[in-house]
Scaffold this motif. Structure first.
Motif, short mmCIF file in Angstrom:
data_model
loop_
_atom_site.label_atom_id
_atom_site.label_comp_id
_atom_site.label_asym_id
_atom_site.label_seq_id
_atom_site.Cartn_x
_atom_site.Cartn_y
_atom_site.Cartn_z
N ASN A 320 1.80 9.56 -20.17
CA ASN A 320 2.96 8.53 -20.10
C ASN A 320 3.99 9.30 -19.69
O ASN A 320 4.98 8.90 -18.83
CB ASN A 320 3.33 8.16 -21.71
N GLN A 321 4.20 10.70 -19.92
CA GLN A 321 5.12 11.41 -19.47
C GLN A 321 5.22 11.71 -17.95
O GLN A 321 6.27 11.49 -17.19
CB GLN A 321 5.19 13.08 -20.15
N ILE A 322 4.24 11.92 -17.57
CA ILE A 322 4.13 12.21 -15.89
C ILE A 322 4.40 10.75 -15.50
O ILE A 322 5.01 10.75 -14.21
CB ILE A 322 2.63 12.53 -15.42
N LYS A 323 3.95 9.83 -15.96
CA LYS A 323 4.36 8.37 -15.35
C LYS A 323 5.75 8.10 -15.28
O LYS A 323 6.11 7.51 -14.30
CB LYS A 323 3.53 7.42 -16.09
N ALA A 324 6.23 8.38 -16.40
CA ALA A 324 7.73 8.10 -16.66
C ALA A 324 8.55 9.04 -15.70
O ALA A 324 9.52 8.56 -15.12
CB ALA A 324 8.04 8.38 -17.94
N GLU A 325 8.05 10.30 -15.43
CA GLU A 325 8.84 11.21 -14.53
C GLU A 325 8.59 11.06 -12.98
O GLU A 325 9.58 11.31 -12.22
CB GLU A 325 8.65 12.72 -15.09
N HIS A 326 7.30 10.91 -12.76
CA HIS A 326 6.80 10.95 -11.41
C HIS A 326 6.20 9.59 -10.72
O HIS A 326 6.06 9.64 -9.57
CB HIS A 326 5.94 12.22 -11.11
N ALA A 615 -1.89 16.80 -2.24
CA ALA A 615 -0.80 16.45 -2.85
C ALA A 615 -0.52 17.20 -4.29
O ALA A 615 0.64 17.29 -4.68
CB ALA A 615 -1.13 14.91 -3.55
N MET A 616 -1.69 17.63 -4.89
CA MET A 616 -1.36 18.89 -5.91
C MET A 616 -0.72 19.82 -5.32
O MET A 616 0.25 20.38 -5.85
CB MET A 616 -2.78 19.08 -6.36
N LEU A 617 -1.11 20.49 -4.19
CA LEU A 617 -0.47 21.67 -3.50
C LEU A 617 0.88 21.41 -3.02
O LEU A 617 1.86 22.27 -3.41
CB LEU A 617 -1.19 21.98 -2.34
N ASP A 618 1.18 20.19 -2.84
CA ASP A 618 2.59 19.63 -2.23
C ASP A 618 3.44 19.29 -3.63
O ASP A 618 4.55 19.13 -3.27
CB ASP A 618 2.65 18.42 -1.48
N GLY A 619 2.82 19.43 -4.79
CA GLY A 619 3.63 19.26 -6.05
C GLY A 619 3.85 17.64 -6.19
O GLY A 619 4.70 17.36 -7.14
N LYS A 620 3.11 16.97 -5.57
CA LYS A 620 3.45 15.26 -5.75
C LYS A 620 2.27 14.90 -6.84
O LYS A 620 2.76 13.62 -7.25
CB LYS A 620 3.15 14.72 -4.51
N PHE A 621 1.31 15.27 -7.07
CA PHE A 621 0.30 14.80 -7.80
C PHE A 621 0.26 15.78 -9.06
O PHE A 621 -0.02 17.04 -8.94
CB PHE A 621 -0.98 15.01 -6.99
N LYS A 622 0.52 15.05 -10.29
CA LYS A 622 0.43 15.98 -11.32
C LYS A 622 -0.59 15.77 -12.41
O LYS A 622 -0.70 16.82 -13.41
CB LYS A 622 1.83 15.61 -12.09
N GLY A 623 -1.34 14.76 -12.60
CA GLY A 623 -2.31 14.40 -13.78
C GLY A 623 -3.53 13.99 -12.99
O GLY A 623 -3.73 13.03 -12.15
N LEU A 624 -4.74 14.58 -13.45
CA LEU A 624 -6.04 14.11 -12.79
C LEU A 624 -7.23 14.29 -13.96
O LEU A 624 -7.01 15.10 -14.86
CB LEU A 624 -6.59 15.34 -11.78
N LYS A 646 -5.02 24.23 -10.28
CA LYS A 646 -4.11 25.33 -11.01
C LYS A 646 -2.38 24.67 -10.92
O LYS A 646 -1.88 25.01 -11.73
CB LYS A 646 -4.35 26.46 -10.69
N ASN A 647 -2.38 23.77 -10.13
CA ASN A 647 -0.89 23.32 -9.82
C ASN A 647 -0.66 22.00 -10.50
O ASN A 647 0.27 21.23 -10.31
CB ASN A 647 -0.90 23.17 -8.28
N LEU A 648 -1.91 21.51 -11.50
CA LEU A 648 -1.34 20.20 -12.13
C LEU A 648 -0.76 20.64 -13.42
O LEU A 648 -1.04 21.74 -13.98
CB LEU A 648 -2.80 19.55 -12.38
N ASP A 649 0.02 19.33 -13.84
CA ASP A 649 0.64 19.40 -15.28
C ASP A 649 -0.55 19.04 -16.25
O ASP A 649 -0.37 19.39 -17.12
CB ASP A 649 1.67 18.66 -15.26
N LEU A 650 -1.40 18.25 -15.76
CA LEU A 650 -2.69 18.10 -16.80
C LEU A 650 -4.05 17.85 -15.88
O LEU A 650 -3.98 16.93 -15.14
CB LEU A 650 -2.24 16.57 -17.58
N LEU A 651 -4.67 18.15 -16.56
CA LEU A 651 -6.35 18.13 -16.03
C LEU A 651 -6.98 17.87 -17.26
O LEU A 651 -7.36 18.81 -18.17
CB LEU A 651 -6.82 19.45 -15.37
N VAL A 652 -7.76 16.75 -17.19
CA VAL A 652 -8.66 16.25 -18.31
C VAL A 652 -10.01 16.35 -17.53
O VAL A 652 -10.29 15.73 -16.65
CB VAL A 652 -8.38 14.95 -18.68
#
Length: 912
Positions: A320-326, A615-624, A646-652
């Motif tokens: 929800n945080q990623i969705k709200a921010e990005h 997109a992860m490396l470009d900083g545009k993709f945050k959660g997977l 390693k560039n993700l904010d969340l990896l599940v």
């Protein structure tokens, strides 16, 4: 001819009663059909194999007139004929059978009560049926002192219990086609032997278990005592190792799997399976199984056990945080072809309806996405046109870029059988595979030249005038332009590019085009190329050009890699198409899914897996969210993949073991194996089959479907509790070609889609028209792989990769079984010429390196590859072969080019 005589036409008599004949029946088959399977006792008969007549227990008396003289004959191999009078239980026949069995028992241990097959022994049953109560004959000499052979990780041989029926020999020959077993010695010294009378464990046995499956006693068995009747229940399910979709019967006691047997009545595998399906199941309770959710501590970086609610709360909060921010498009999912249709459907529904993005993909991206795309362009449907059973009706088999005896063993065995029966076999492959050794034509092309090779074949067919003009005129389009372009090819240049002799290529082309029915199979050696989709369309051209589409024994049939790679794509686990392959960029389809899901459909284009990494490396993709895929080991260019993750904010990650990808995760959720869940898999021939849970999930784990349902509800979407039958009903309401599929209606053998609303299925596609209306021809010029253009000068060898029989992709499951005792490392194949130039011998260690990375592997010097080509597998994380592979991919689908990698090799150490 009077009325009575007319009524008895095409009839024969069993014990005085007339019964209708069927063409080609033996007396035994005739009797089984009318009097029951066990009416005539047998010991050497297995209905899956040719009649043999070794035991004579099936003897009957036969007369040509009701009152005529009788003759004793073996019913198993005697054809039944009109007017024949057959007596199955006369006094003399009963006496003969009893005598035969009594003689067998003189050289057989009478330890029935302690024997593993007690209660499930054919000899025991037949002895009881013929009335044996004692053994009267003197036993001057026996074989009861023969030692057990326990040298094999799975197979067991106790020849003191052998009755010399030769069923094991025939199963090895006629079902598997391996020819490991034979009868050695003569007379009293006759016995079953492996290869040149060497121990089972040292033989060329492939551990399929066909010999143990057919053995009427316990002479050949396995470590799991598969024929024991100890089990409390038997559960029919489907194997999770490859796209063949073998049916399995799982024996269970105290919520524990005892053994696995292959049911003889299964349409897909008829009692046969490979060592993975039959024996490699112990992973399900291995100590390494994940048993609790894990959350990475942000301060220490270490994983800590958590409750399910804690894990769900953490994940929901972060998403929800990623969705709200990005925005929703900063999140995505990768689904799993090891999971059921229902679980894959839920995964894409979660990503689209709950998260609100089309960023959903699956492992089809890295294997058969070019097949789906290419066949959709040519035919309108990206799935197999025919059934594997059609092999019986074909005259010519083409296998392109596939090693079915290793990757699809039961199908591979069937292809071997047809080749050994004399049907034309054409193999197009850079490696001399097991099946290539049986080929009439092995076109051993250079990796990366599939388009040139297929254009060459098409050229020769057109030149010879062997095209089906009426078919292409009536049912196809684009052929006029295609034929003109083909005629302009420089075929000598094409042969030079491929490295295949012109006359060999020409002969193979004419053999295919001249065959009354020709059937084509292809695998990842076609799709995992920069021109993968184009190659698939050229294979479709071959079939259409010769009219080999839309009937029995023909077609284009991809050999799907994982067990449910067909199903995961069917369920919409790709960014550009939803469940049922409806394009997601179409407003009407968006509304269709919105109505079905009760939530708005995403409208922006989704990302494919390679695009997600970028997109992860470009900083545009945050959660997977990854369900059941170990991308850090199996995806190409490992360093690139790991850097992106390693560039993700969340990896599940949902998994059953702590994989290389789990090591990079923020949350790890313990899922369930195929033995612990219910649902459906769709095999490579579009067959939707029931998967039934044999045991309960391990404590602390959940099925993958339950996990997705839980998180959907946790994030505010009301999704009903997971139930396989109800989920299939929801799928059927959304996916048009599942319309008539119901849990009960699938039965034991499943249904091949499209399944009509009345529950009838479809064995053959495109019988009258193509899905797209008319089949479309495409022409493509060959072009060199970018990988070789850029790096060949510095890295002069070409690496191509594949699987080995004993292991499955990342080997997370198989290496936790006795399969690891058979193969425990990735081996590098190197041609003798290349090995000599580098001072390398078999057994040496060699450094395999590319622009991206390196691995050190043990070398096998082999002529299976041509000079300039090297080969290895990618199963073991100790080696991480994908450190070497590239990010080059198919031009249309972004499927990675695993099969063409510019590398070099140098010696790294002596043989041990």
């Amino acid at each position: 001819m009077n009325m009575h005589e007319t009524s008895l036409q095409n009839m024969a008599f069993l014990d005085g009663q007339p019964f209708r004949l069927e063409k080609g029946e033996t007396i035994l088959q005739f009797a089984k059909r009318h009097l029951g399977q066990d009416h005539i006792p047998t010991l050497c008969d297995d209905p899956r194999m040719k009649p043999y007549g070794a035991c004579r227990v099936c003897s009957v008396e036969v007369a040509l007139q009701s009152d005529g003289p009788t003759k004793t004959m073996a019913s198993c191999h005697t054809p039944v004929s009109e007017g024949m009078f057959i007596y199955t239980n006369s006094d003399s026949i009963k006496k003969l059978r009893k005598n035969i069995v009594e003689l067998v028992l003189t050289d057989h241990p009478l330890d029935c009560l302690t024997c593993e097959v007690n209660g499930n022994c054919e000899l025991q049953d037949v002895a009881a049926k013929v009335g044996i109560r004692e053994v009267r004959y003197w036993q001057p000499e026996t074989h009861l002192d023969r030692e057990k052979d326990e040298s094999h990780p799975y197979m067991r041989m106790d020849l003191s219990k052998c009755i010399n029926c030769s069923r094991c020999v025939r199963a090895c020959d006629e079902i598997q086609g391996q020819f490991v077993l034979t009868m050695s010695g003569r007379g009293f010294d006759a016995k079953i032997a492996t290869d040149d009378d060497i121990p089972f464990g040292d033989s060329s046995c492939v551990s399929c278990g066909a010999c143990a499956e057919t053995c009427p006693t316990a002479a050949i068995s396995d470590v799991f005592q598969s024929k024991s009747i100890e089990a409390e229940k038997k559960v029919r399910t489907v194997c999770s190792y490859c796209g063949v979709g073998c049916n399995l019967e799982v024996s269970v006691k105290n919520n524990e799997v005892l053994s696995i047997h292959a049911p003889w009545d299964a349409e897909t595998n008829a009692g046969h399976t490979c060592l993975k399906g039959r024996y490699a199941f112990k992973f399900y309770r291995h100590p390494d199984r994940l048993r609790s959710p894990l959350i990475r501590n942000a301060n220490t970086g270490e994983f800590e056990e958590a409750s399910w609610d804690e894990a769900y709360d953490y994940i929901a909060s972060k998403l929800n945080q990623i969705k709200a921010e990005h925005g929703a498009d900063a999140i995505g999912g990768i689904s799993s072809s090891r999971c059921t249709n229902e679980e894959n459907y839920l995964m894409q529904k979660f990503i689209r309806a709950v998260i609100g993005t089309n960023n959903i993909d699956c492992c089809a991206r890295v294997c058969h996405s070019p097949t789906a795309w290419g066949m959709q362009q040519a035919f309108g449907t990206g799935a197999a046109t025919n059934s594997i059973a059609d092999l019986e009706f074909t005259d010519c088999i083409v296998v392109t870029g596939a090693n079915p005896t290793a990757a699809h063993p039961v199908t591979g065995a069937k292809i071997k059988q047809q080749a050994m029966k004399g049907k034309t076999l054409i193999v197009i492959d850079p490696v001399k595979t097991e099946i290539a050794k049986l080929a009439d034509y092995h076109l051993q092309l250079r990796p990366g030249t599939n388009v040139a090779m297929l254009n060459t074949l098409l050229y020769f067919i057109v030149e010879a005038g062997l095209i089906d003009e009426s078919f292409i005129d009536e049912r196809c389009e684009g052929h006029e332009e295609f034929l003109e372009q083909i005629k302009q090819l420089d075929v000598d240049a094409m042969c030079e590019i491929t490295g295949v002799d012109r006359e060999l290529a020409r002969s193979a082309a004419l053999a295919y085009a001249s065959a009354p029915n020709a059937m084509s199979f292809h695998g990842l050696g076609v799709t995992e190329h920069s021109q993968g989709s184009k190659t698939v369309m050229l294979i479709a051209n071959l079939a259409m050009l010769t009219g080999n589409i839309g009937r029995l024994g023909v077609g284009v049939n991809p050999l799907r890699g994982q067990n449910n790679v067909q199903g995961s794509a069917d369920m919409g686990c790709q960014p550009h198409q939803g469940a049922g392959y409806l394009p997601m960029d179409n407003e009407a389809n968006q509304q269709y899914y919105a109505d079905k899901y009760g939530a708005p459909s995403p409208t922006t284009a989704g990302l494919k897996i390679p695009q997600m990494y970028q997109a992860m490396l470009d900083g545009k993709f945050k959660g997977l969210w990854i369900m059941g895929e170990d991308v850090a080991q199996t995806d190409p260019n490992t360093h690139h993949v790991v850097k992106a993750l390693k560039n993700l904010d969340l990896l599940v990650v949902q998994e059953i073991f702590f994989t290389e990808t789990c090591k990079l995760a923020d949350v790890v959720l313990p899922g369930a194996s195929f033995l612990e869940k219910s649902g459906t898999f769709t095999n490579g021939e579009r067959r939707i089959q029931q998967v039934n849970a044999a045991v309960e999930p391990l404590e602390g784990t959940k099925t993958d479907g339950e996990i997705i349902v839980d998180i959907m509800n946790h994030m505010g979407y009301e999704q009903a509790e997971y139930d396989a039958a109800e989920m299939l009903a929801e799928v059927a309401s959304v996916v048009p070609f599942f319309a008539g599929a119901t849990w009960e209606g699938l039965g034991e053998d499943g249904l091949q889609w499209p399944v009509n609303e009345d529950g009838t299925d479809t064995k053959i596609l495109h019988t009258e028209t193509f899905k797209r209306g008319k089949g479309k021809f495409h022409f493509f010029d060959w072009r060199e792989s970018y990988e070789l253009e850029k790096h060949r000068a510095q890295y002069p060898l070409i690496l191509t990769t594949s699987r080995v029989l004993q292991h499955y992709n990342a080997a997370t499951m198989t290496r936790r079984t006795a399969n690891e005792e058979i193969v425990d490392e990735d081996i590098l194949l190197l041609h003798p010429k290349d090995a000599a130039s580098k001072g390398i011998e078999s057994g040496d260690r060699a450094r395999l390196f590319s622009e991206r990375g390196e691995v050190v592997l043990t070398v096998e010097v082999s002529r299976k590859v041509k000079p300039g080509v090297v080969f290895t597998t990618f199963h073991f994380p100790e080696h991480m072969v994908n450190n070497v592979t590239s990010s080059e991919c198919d031009e249309e689908t972004m499927c990675p080019e695993y099969k063409v990698v510019a590398v070099n090799v140098e010696k790294a150490g002596q043989a041990a």
